[in-house]
Write a protein that holds these residues in place. Structure first.
Motif, PDB file in Angstrom:
ATOM      1  N   ARG A  69       0.833  -1.197   0.000  1.00 11.25           N
ATOM      2  CA  ARG A  69       0.000   0.000   0.000  1.00 11.25           C
ATOM      3  C   ARG A  69       0.866   1.244   0.000  1.00 11.25           C
ATOM      4  O   ARG A  69       2.011   1.239   0.437  1.00 11.25           O
ATOM      5  CB  ARG A  69      -0.964  -0.005   1.165  1.00 11.25           C
ATOM      6  CG  ARG A  69      -0.333   0.234   2.507  1.00 11.25           C
ATOM      7  CD  ARG A  69      -1.395   0.248   3.602  1.00 11.25           C
ATOM      8  NE  ARG A  69      -0.802   0.479   4.891  1.00 11.25           N
ATOM      9  CZ  ARG A  69      -0.613   1.681   5.421  1.00 11.25           C
ATOM     10  NH1 ARG A  69      -0.995   2.753   4.768  1.00 11.25           N
ATOM     11  NH2 ARG A  69      -0.068   1.815   6.612  1.00 11.25           N
ATOM     12  N   LEU A  70       0.303   2.335  -0.449  1.00  7.82           N
ATOM     13  CA  LEU A  70       1.035   3.587  -0.504  1.00  7.82           C
ATOM     14  C   LEU A  70       1.199   4.175   0.890  1.00  7.82           C
ATOM     15  O   LEU A  70       0.348   4.013   1.756  1.00  7.82           O
ATOM     16  CB  LEU A  70       0.296   4.576  -1.398  1.00  7.82           C
ATOM     17  CG  LEU A  70       0.161   4.169  -2.864  1.00  7.82           C
ATOM     18  CD1 LEU A  70      -0.681   5.195  -3.607  1.00  7.82           C
ATOM     19  CD2 LEU A  70       1.530   4.051  -3.510  1.00  7.82           C
ATOM     20  N   VAL A  71       2.273   4.891   1.096  1.00  9.88           N
ATOM     21  CA  VAL A  71       2.518   5.577   2.362  1.00  9.88           C
ATOM     22  C   VAL A  71       1.694   6.858   2.359  1.00  9.88           C
ATOM     23  O   VAL A  71       1.696   7.616   1.391  1.00  9.88           O
ATOM     24  CB  VAL A  71       4.019   5.901   2.525  1.00  9.88           C
ATOM     25  CG1 VAL A  71       4.259   6.712   3.773  1.00  9.88           C
ATOM     26  CG2 VAL A  71       4.826   4.624   2.539  1.00  9.88           C
ATOM     27  N   THR A  72       0.985   7.086   3.455  1.00 13.79           N
ATOM     28  CA  THR A  72       0.134   8.272   3.555  1.00 13.79           C
ATOM     29  C   THR A  72       0.826   9.349   4.385  1.00 13.79           C
ATOM     30  O   THR A  72       1.828   9.093   5.059  1.00 13.79           O
ATOM     31  CB  THR A  72      -1.208   7.932   4.227  1.00 13.79           C
ATOM     32  OG1 THR A  72      -0.946   7.517   5.579  1.00 13.79           O
ATOM     33  CG2 THR A  72      -1.936   6.828   3.480  1.00 13.79           C
ATOM     34  N   VAL A  73       0.263  10.557   4.365  1.00 10.99           N
ATOM     35  CA  VAL A  73       0.770  11.657   5.178  1.00 10.99           C
ATOM     36  C   VAL A  73       0.678  11.283   6.658  1.00 10.99           C
ATOM     37  O   VAL A  73       1.585  11.575   7.442  1.00 10.99           O
ATOM     38  CB  VAL A  73      -0.027  12.952   4.884  1.00 10.99           C
ATOM     39  CG1 VAL A  73       0.350  14.057   5.858  1.00 10.99           C
ATOM     40  CG2 VAL A  73       0.200  13.393   3.452  1.00 10.99           C
ATOM     41  N   LEU A  76       3.582   9.140   7.613  1.00 13.94           N
ATOM     42  CA  LEU A  76       4.807   9.921   7.762  1.00 13.94           C
ATOM     43  C   LEU A  76       4.783  10.743   9.046  1.00 13.94           C
ATOM     44  O   LEU A  76       5.796  10.859   9.739  1.00 13.94           O
ATOM     45  CB  LEU A  76       4.999  10.837   6.549  1.00 13.94           C
ATOM     46  CG  LEU A  76       5.280  10.113   5.233  1.00 13.94           C
ATOM     47  CD1 LEU A  76       5.327  11.110   4.082  1.00 13.94           C
ATOM     48  CD2 LEU A  76       6.573   9.323   5.309  1.00 13.94           C
ATOM     49  N   THR A  77       3.619  11.297   9.381  1.00 11.85           N
ATOM     50  CA  THR A  77       3.489  12.078  10.612  1.00 11.85           C
ATOM     51  C   THR A  77       3.755  11.195  11.826  1.00 11.85           C
ATOM     52  O   THR A  77       4.477  11.585  12.752  1.00 11.85           O
ATOM     53  CB  THR A  77       2.080  12.706  10.702  1.00 11.85           C
ATOM     54  OG1 THR A  77       1.870  13.516   9.542  1.00 11.85           O
ATOM     55  CG2 THR A  77       1.917  13.543  11.949  1.00 11.85           C
ATOM     56  N   GLU A  78       3.183   9.995  11.818  1.00 14.78           N
ATOM     57  CA  GLU A  78       3.413   9.062  12.922  1.00 14.78           C
ATOM     58  C   GLU A  78       4.888   8.681  13.013  1.00 14.78           C
ATOM     59  O   GLU A  78       5.456   8.593  14.104  1.00 14.78           O
ATOM     60  CB  GLU A  78       2.554   7.814  12.756  1.00 14.78           C
ATOM     61  CG  GLU A  78       2.717   6.823  13.888  1.00 14.78           C
ATOM     62  CD  GLU A  78       1.881   5.569  13.719  1.00 14.78           C
ATOM     63  OE1 GLU A  78       2.151   4.602  14.453  1.00 14.78           O
ATOM     64  OE2 GLU A  78       0.988   5.535  12.853  1.00 14.78           O
ATOM     65  N   ARG A  82       7.391   9.280  16.206  1.00 10.38           N
ATOM     66  CA  ARG A  82       8.142   8.185  16.839  1.00 10.38           C
ATOM     67  C   ARG A  82       9.643   8.458  16.840  1.00 10.38           C
ATOM     68  O   ARG A  82      10.333   8.171  17.815  1.00 10.38           O
ATOM     69  CB  ARG A  82       7.860   6.864  16.125  1.00 10.38           C
ATOM     70  CG  ARG A  82       6.476   6.332  16.388  1.00 10.38           C
ATOM     71  CD  ARG A  82       6.266   5.025  15.690  1.00 10.38           C
ATOM     72  NE  ARG A  82       4.969   4.475  16.024  1.00 10.38           N
ATOM     73  CZ  ARG A  82       4.618   3.229  15.763  1.00 10.38           C
ATOM     74  NH1 ARG A  82       5.457   2.411  15.171  1.00 10.38           N
ATOM     75  NH2 ARG A  82       3.424   2.800  16.082  1.00 10.38           N
ATOM     76  N   ILE A  83      10.147   9.004  15.746  1.00  9.02           N
ATOM     77  CA  ILE A  83      11.576   9.322  15.667  1.00  9.02           C
ATOM     78  C   ILE A  83      11.929  10.383  16.704  1.00  9.02           C
ATOM     79  O   ILE A  83      12.947  10.288  17.391  1.00  9.02           O
ATOM     80  CB  ILE A  83      11.969   9.765  14.242  1.00  9.02           C
ATOM     81  CG1 ILE A  83      11.907   8.570  13.297  1.00  9.02           C
ATOM     82  CG2 ILE A  83      13.355  10.408  14.235  1.00  9.02           C
ATOM     83  CD1 ILE A  83      12.081   8.912  11.838  1.00  9.02           C
ATOM     84  N   SER A  84      11.080  11.384  16.842  1.00 13.52           N
ATOM     85  CA  SER A  84      11.317  12.439  17.842  1.00 13.52           C
ATOM     86  C   SER A  84      11.357  11.850  19.245  1.00 13.52           C
ATOM     87  O   SER A  84      12.216  12.206  20.057  1.00 13.52           O
ATOM     88  CB  SER A  84      10.227  13.509  17.760  1.00 13.52           C
ATOM     89  OG  SER A  84      10.277  14.153  16.517  1.00 13.52           O
ATOM     90  N   ALA A  85      10.421  10.958  19.548  1.00 14.01           N
ATOM     91  CA  ALA A  85      10.393  10.314  20.867  1.00 14.01           C
ATOM     92  C   ALA A  85      11.657   9.494  21.091  1.00 14.01           C
ATOM     93  O   ALA A  85      12.235   9.509  22.184  1.00 14.01           O
ATOM     94  CB  ALA A  85       9.152   9.440  20.994  1.00 14.01           C
TER      95      ALA A  85
END
Length: 103
Positions: A69-73, A76-78, A82-85
């Motif tokens: 499936r395609l990656v949605t906005v 990417l936001t999630e 997660r990367i920030s956390a």
């Protein structure tokens, strides 16, 4: 017994107990040879090899669709959240490691 599409054949292979329909397809020579080699190696006829391959492919179809499936906005936001956390946790771990080593 070979039948035209729509005609049924009452014989049943080892793993299928449904009526069968003959479908004529054209395969690349390399694929036909690969089917023949596999059938010979497994001691099966080419129909069994083809049926098993089609069954595996079609049973895996929902999983393949989900993974393609395609990656949605929202995705990417999630991911950014997660990367920030993880960056915060990583920074805290570095601080704790520094304090542990100093003590």
């Amino acid at each position: 017994m070979t039948n035209n599409l729509g005609s049924s054949d009452q014989s049943t292979p080892k793993n299928i107990s449904e009526q069968k329909v003959a479908i004529k397809i054209q395969l690349p020579m390399s694929l036909a040879k690969a089917i023949k080699r596999r059938a010979s190696r497994l001691g099966q006829d080419h129909n069994e090899v083809i049926l098993e391959a089609l069954q595996r492919l079609l049973e895996d179809e929902p999983a393949q669709l989900a993974s393609s499936r395609l990656v949605t906005v929202e995705d990417l936001t999630e991911l950014v959240t997660r990367i920030s956390a993880l960056e915060v946790v990583s920074s805290r771990m570095e601080d704790l490691e520094g304090k542990w080593i100093a003590s």
